[in-house]
Design an enzyme around this catalytic site. Structure first.
Site, PDB file in Angstrom:
ATOM      1  N   HIS A 298       2.539   1.534   8.446  1.00 56.79           N
ATOM      2  CA  HIS A 298       3.097   2.473   7.460  1.00 56.79           C
ATOM      3  C   HIS A 298       2.264   2.561   6.178  1.00 56.79           C
ATOM      4  CE1 HIS A 298       6.116  -0.575   5.443  1.00 56.79           C
ATOM      5  NE2 HIS A 298       4.946  -1.112   5.633  1.00 56.79           N
ATOM      6  N   GLU A 299       2.555   3.572   5.395  1.00 57.79           N
ATOM      7  CA  GLU A 299       1.782   3.885   4.171  1.00 57.79           C
ATOM      8  C   GLU A 299       0.305   4.079   4.482  1.00 57.79           C
ATOM      9  OE1 GLU A 299       3.638   4.696   1.982  1.00 57.79           O
ATOM     10  OE2 GLU A 299       5.438   3.596   2.496  1.00 57.79           O
ATOM     11  N   GLY A 300       0.021   4.733   5.578  1.00 56.77           N
ATOM     12  CA  GLY A 300      -1.368   4.935   5.993  1.00 56.77           C
ATOM     13  C   GLY A 300      -1.783   3.793   6.890  1.00 56.77           C
TER      14      GLY A 300
ATOM     15  N   GLN B  38      -6.804   3.671   6.153  1.00 50.71           N
ATOM     16  CA  GLN B  38      -7.355   2.908   5.014  1.00 50.71           C
ATOM     17  C   GLN B  38      -8.872   2.790   5.146  1.00 50.71           C
ATOM     18  OE1 GLN B  38      -5.248   2.235   2.588  1.00 50.71           O
ATOM     19  NE2 GLN B  38      -3.566   2.943   3.894  1.00 50.71           N
TER      20      GLN B  38
ATOM     21  N   ARG C 215       1.101   1.170  -1.248  1.00 58.40           N
ATOM     22  CA  ARG C 215       0.098   0.449  -0.463  1.00 58.40           C
ATOM     23  C   ARG C 215      -0.107  -0.961  -0.980  1.00 58.40           C
ATOM     24  NH1 ARG C 215      -4.025   5.570   0.990  1.00 58.40           N
ATOM     25  NH2 ARG C 215      -2.562   6.367   2.557  1.00 58.40           N
TER      26      ARG C 215
END
Lengths: 586, 586
Positions: free
Chosen positions: B439-441, B446, B304
């Site tokens: 991506h990555e959450g 978040q 992240r």
């Protein structure tokens, strides 16, 4: 339900809100009825679905190519345009005597939104042709109308607007294309034009370019610009296209989106062809010398509304795709509901997905309301209508370019990783729509137009009219909507106040340096007005559709209108940061 | 001046602000000095320029292909990675004993930003390998470190993270990939994984996949997830890759941007290969069963920050390209200066272009400050540093994903029509960066992480620490910056207050339904803090560079921080619209 556009929303806007049926009482539209309106709307939806939507992705993947002097476009474009022409919609709003259907603009605008939403790139060809037709009908002589306009209305010729040059896009005063009188009433043109949509192709018998150029000896700046008709193929004595004129395709531009529309760099009079044995591209003056930009503004204003409509259409189809996806796609559980053995839910149940969808709904339905409101001003015989349209035009162009694009951005986000792939259409909608804040005057240019010209002209008559018209709405609001009416009254009051403050300072540099904040604020206030109008039209009616309108209006007033606060604060204090900025510090 | 990144800005942030040189007093960094830091920064800039930037467009145009069971990537990627590996930067922050350079994270993060800005797609390969290495160093046994990590540090093996499945992206509790104990200490895996960056290619001897899967009989939800190492090629007795494991590329995803990175759908254990004569992909358990997600969060938190850094890097290079273009491109005259015979000016002189550039400067330089501040927390031995990093991580990921993407959007707009073509790099920067909010959450995830977990954990200790740390900055502000300090104090006070209000209601549904507004507000307040920090670091120093920092800080406080007002108002009143929304009304 169609994912292109919402017939139900159009029905609401046209009949329940704008009372378009009442237009049939005007003699111009006396031949029409709700039945004929519905018929052309249905035909539009059907052709858009059958002939336009299917090749939207293909046109993106297989861009026009330029080889051996010819531009090749995928064959689906030609058949789509044939279907469009056969429907008669190209002349939808035109007088019957020129071959038109004499429909109200608000109807033809609604019809065309189906094509723009289904395939913005293919719809660009008829959009440009219609704009060319309208300009020529307004300013060209009868001879040119007969020779060029009728074949365009029939779909045999297509049109373009040739304004920009490589060194002159936003700044048309720097146009250098030259026109030299040939002695026979025609002119010979020399120069380069850039960003010409539909600038070359084999989709029509000839192309009617409208070209801004400077007659030898004309003054510098925009006052020296004249407008010319320049045909790709000159017409023979029988009126049929024949000999090539000296207009040559230099190259195609390759864009982020809108890839299905040929976009050309054209060279005029570079000697590739020598029509009628002499140098230069043959051009026919439209109207008078030196009035070119004034005429072109006719076309540009129409094109700006068309761009706003295209932005709305793309945002709208993106929203419908995202909504359908969010109802189908099952994943996770809403926050606070952490039982992993509970079945996953459609993602529309997740609050943040709803937030994006609801925000998008307010952008695209609010944008569509704005577009149709503007289009209907063209149909009205009230003396105020042209002035109101004039002041609204920069907002009609820029607001959807920004916020309906945001709806396309949200549509990608709602789809998650899938939305970022080219397997789903939403990423193309985003790329296509990203052009709209740029062409037909960037949003920055619209801001200068609004604050520097539209709200100051005639001693502020345009802005006064706009504020007064909004006031008529708030005074009609029923008690249940009085909160929204008060919020809108407060917002329009502040807009009036900051406008006075900005211009009272006598410092146009500072005022204009903050023009974008002004456009942003005015745009959101105008769309809040459109939402109050819709809430009033839905008032007292029951059912999910009307509840949805009320919900969206509430969202817009609670979550969106407050955005204007910081913008208006900035304007009220006459922030000088941008005006005084030393660009060496960037 | 480089258009990739600004060495001068990095110098300011690292040495004049963060006092990175002082880290050399710590024993871990005792071998280092400003000279060694500068040397790796210069090497990074040089390799990024020479080996990464050149094929950025080519990688976009010529995507990886999958044919005959092999993935083909343009050859420039392999040589770029070779240069990167030879520099030793892949192990830049690692201990010397594992082959690392034992540099501070704040330095390796700065180095890597050069590669991300030059070519985000190619830089994704080492980024994933580094994350794999760090996870295994933290949780894997010595045997796995020796067998898999050392070759990755040497650049011979590459790594991936395999979390998502077609039906489970944001919702990892729904992961269904199965792992069955094979009786010999290994497991056999069966399932599909989606969106695997670097998931297949021929760029390394083997690929080390880190795979989330569920051991037979494990509980539902995230508590049943375990983490496995699954190699593409199993290692022979000599430690060299040999026999194919049953990990098969099913297809490549075709994205809007980031096209140079292979992004794969992988099938584990579908029977294409039968390693060691039995069904299923051979996997090695990392740590303990049931702890997979906890381990993966180690990697995800790092990823992240890496995503936030990538978003900053892309925004930064976009800004530098737009700035250079705006200084070169001559067109028009500033508003209010209408003399058409006056020579046209560089467009940087137009206030609206300046506005976009200045806003972008505050986004990308503010974002870079945030990234480096976060990276330095990894280097500090203060007991507070991990908690502060934890609470900042969702902001570090999401804020640049949104606002540095906005800088890329502005870079297109500054270029006008040219910026919308693929002949200029800014449209690719936009397309590449558009992945980062996903991506990555996703940014929505978040927001839930920030409001639902990070600010509530340990009785709100993380948020208290963040607010207190900002307070230390405002108390250090010299008198000339007291206006900014007061504004930041007011903003952090409001953030504290709305956080209390949201959670005091005892209604997590309403609180979490407004999580995005909370993230938006917190993000802008944190970046305002970063700008006050930079203004303090520049205080009393003379020259255009420092004046630019002051100007940007002023802009951020005057034009950007006020955006938080409407968001905080919404939160303060506990708006229930999104929580209660009936999705049938959309």
């Amino acid at each position: 339900m169609s994912r292109i556009l919402s017939a139900r929303d159009l029905e609401f806007l046209l009949y329940e809100w704008l009372d378009v049926e009442a237009l049939t009482k005007r003699s111009r539209f006396a031949e029409h009825s709700r039945e004929t309106f519905d018929a052309v709307l249905e035909v539009s939806a059907r052709i858009a679905e059958r002939e336009f939507a299917g090749h939207n992705r293909k046109g993106d993947l297989q861009e026009p190519t330029f080889d051996g002097g010819r531009v090749t476009v995928i064959p689906e474009v030609e058949s789509a345009l044939r279907a469009f022409h056969e429907s008669g919609l190209l002349g939808g709003a035109l007088d019957e005597e020129i071959g038109g259907l004499q429909l109200p603009h608000v109807i033809t605008r609604s019809c065309f939104a189906w094509f723009q939403a289904a395939n913005i790139a293919t719809s660009a060809y008829p959009m440009l042709t219609m704009a060319t037709v309208n300009l020529l009908l307004a300013y060209a002589g009868q001879e040119h109308v007969d020779a060029f306009v009728r074949p365009m209305v029939e779909g045999r010729f297509t049109g373009t607007m040739c304004l920009s040059e490589p060194q002159a896009g936003s700044s048309l005063s720097d146009v250098t294309t030259r026109a030299v009188p040939a002695g026979d009433g025609t002119y010979r043109l020399h120069g380069s034009k850039m960003w010409i949509s539909g600038g070359d192709h084999e989709l029509s018998e000839t192309i009617v370019h409208l070209v801004l150029a400077r007659v030898a000896g004309a003054p510098a700046g925009v006052k020296g610009l004249s407008l010319f008709i320049v045909l790709k193929h000159l017409l023979g004595p029988d009126g049929a296209p024949g000999e090539r004129n000296d207009v040559v395709l230099v190259g195609l531009n390759h864009k982020m989106g809108f890839r299905g529309t040929t976009n050309a760099v054209l060279s005029f009079g570079d000697g590739t062809h020598a029509p009628r044995g002499a140098a230069g591209a043959v051009g026919y003056l439209v109207g008078e010398e030196g009035r070119g930009l004034a005429y072109m503004f006719h076309m540009m204003n129409e094109a700006r509304i068309g761009v706003g409509a295209g932005a709305v259409a793309l945002g709208y189809t993106g929203y419908l795709h995202a909504l359908a996806y969010a109802r189908e796609r099952v994943q996770g559980r809403p926050p606070g509901d952490k039982d992993p053995s509970a079945p996953p839910v459609p993602i529309v149940r997740h609050p943040d997905v709803r937030r994006m969808l609801l925000a998008s709904k307010t952008y695209v339905e609010g944008g569509l309301a704005l577009i149709l409101y503007a289009a209907k001003l063209l149909d009205e015989d009230s003396p105020d209508a042209p002035l109101l349209l004039d002041v609204l035009t920069p907002i009609v162009k820029a607001w959807p370019s920004q916020w309906c694009l945001k709806a396309n951005d949200y549509a990608i986000q709602v789809h998650g990783g899938y939305g970022y792939t080219r397997e789903y259409p939403v990423e193309q909608f985003y790329r296509d729509n990203r052009l709209n804040p740029i062409h037909e005057g960037t949003d920055g240019i619209q801001a200068l137009d609004l604050l520097g010209r539209k709200v100051t002209m005639d001693g502020g008559a345009g802005l006064s009219l706009l504020l007064r018209t909004m006031g008529e709405t708030t005074s009609r609001a029923p008690r249940e909507l009085s909160g929204m009416a008060r919020a809108l009254d407060a917002a329009r009051g502040r807009l009036a106040e900051v406008t006075r403050t900005l211009w009272a300072s006598g410092d146009p540099r500072t005022a204009l340096a903050n023009a974008t904040a002004y456009l942003d604020a005015a745009g959101h206030i105008v769309v809040a007005w459109m939402w109050l109008e819709q809430a009033i039209a839905a008032h007292g009616k029951r059912g999910a559709f009307y509840d949805g309108k009320r919900l969206a209006a509430t969202y817009f007033f609670d979550h969106e209108l407050p955005r204007t606060g910081p913008w208006l604060d900035l304007l009220a204090r006459g922030d000088t940061l941008l005006a005084d900025l030393d660009d060496d510090l960037l």
